[in-house]
Design a protein around this motif. Structure first.
Motif, short mmCIF file in Angstrom:
data_model
loop_
_atom_site.label_atom_id
_atom_site.label_comp_id
_atom_site.label_asym_id
_atom_site.label_seq_id
_atom_site.Cartn_x
_atom_site.Cartn_y
_atom_site.Cartn_z
N THR A 146 0.86 -1.18 0.00
CA THR A 146 0.00 0.00 0.00
C THR A 146 0.90 1.23 0.00
N CYS A 147 0.72 2.08 -1.00
CA CYS A 147 1.57 3.28 -1.16
C CYS A 147 0.73 4.54 -1.08
N PRO A 148 1.21 5.55 -0.37
CA PRO A 148 0.50 6.84 -0.41
C PRO A 148 0.69 7.50 -1.77
N ILE A 149 -0.35 8.18 -2.23
CA ILE A 149 -0.30 8.87 -3.52
C ILE A 149 0.35 10.23 -3.32
N ARG A 150 1.38 10.53 -4.09
CA ARG A 150 2.09 11.80 -4.00
C ARG A 150 1.44 12.88 -4.86
N ASP A 151 0.93 12.48 -6.03
CA ASP A 151 0.36 13.45 -6.96
C ASP A 151 -0.62 12.74 -7.88
N THR A 152 -1.63 13.46 -8.36
CA THR A 152 -2.58 12.93 -9.33
C THR A 152 -2.69 13.93 -10.48
N GLY A 153 -3.22 13.47 -11.58
CA GLY A 153 -3.41 14.36 -12.72
C GLY A 153 -4.07 13.62 -13.86
N GLU A 154 -4.20 14.31 -14.97
CA GLU A 154 -4.78 13.72 -16.18
C GLU A 154 -3.90 14.08 -17.36
N LEU A 155 -3.73 13.12 -18.25
CA LEU A 155 -2.98 13.37 -19.47
C LEU A 155 -3.87 14.09 -20.48
N ALA A 156 -3.26 14.73 -21.45
CA ALA A 156 -4.02 15.42 -22.48
C ALA A 156 -4.76 14.41 -23.36
#
Length: 101
Positions: free
Chosen positions: A28-38
């Motif tokens: 189980t890993c904490p999420i550092r960053d999220t986003g969406e690709l173009a």
């Protein structure tokens, strides 16, 4: 030479995946960053992604378009992986977990 190099690289990856050294492990890993690709020509939506650190290495994991609304609201991801024949990890499943209210 180019074709031979491509076949060698493919056989290297196939050998690592086909003959695992270990059974499936879970982390189980904490999420550092999220986003969406173009959105591209072939994509119908902006593909969501997350950034995590696994064993000190930064990884960017892509998710299907159906999870576009749930990925930004997640704080951890559960990864199932195994160690391949040549010692490189291979991720088999990834699941995001939503934030606890």
């Amino acid at each position: 030479m180019v074709v031979g190099g491509g076949l060698f690289y493919f056989s290297f990856l196939l050998l690592n995946k086909t003959f695992p050294k270990s059974i499936t492990k879970s982390i189980t890993c904490p999420i550092r960053d999220t986003g969406e690709l173009a959105k591209g020509k072939r994509n119908k939506c902006n593909t969501p992604y997350i950034v995590v650190f696994i064993h000190g290495i930064e990884k960017q994991l892509m998710f299907p378009c159906e999870l576009r609304d749930t990925v930004p609201n997640s704080e951890v991801v559960v990864l199932e992986y195994f160690e391949g024949f040549l010692g490189y990890s291979y991720i088999t499943k990834k699941r995001d977990k939503a934030k606890q209210s």
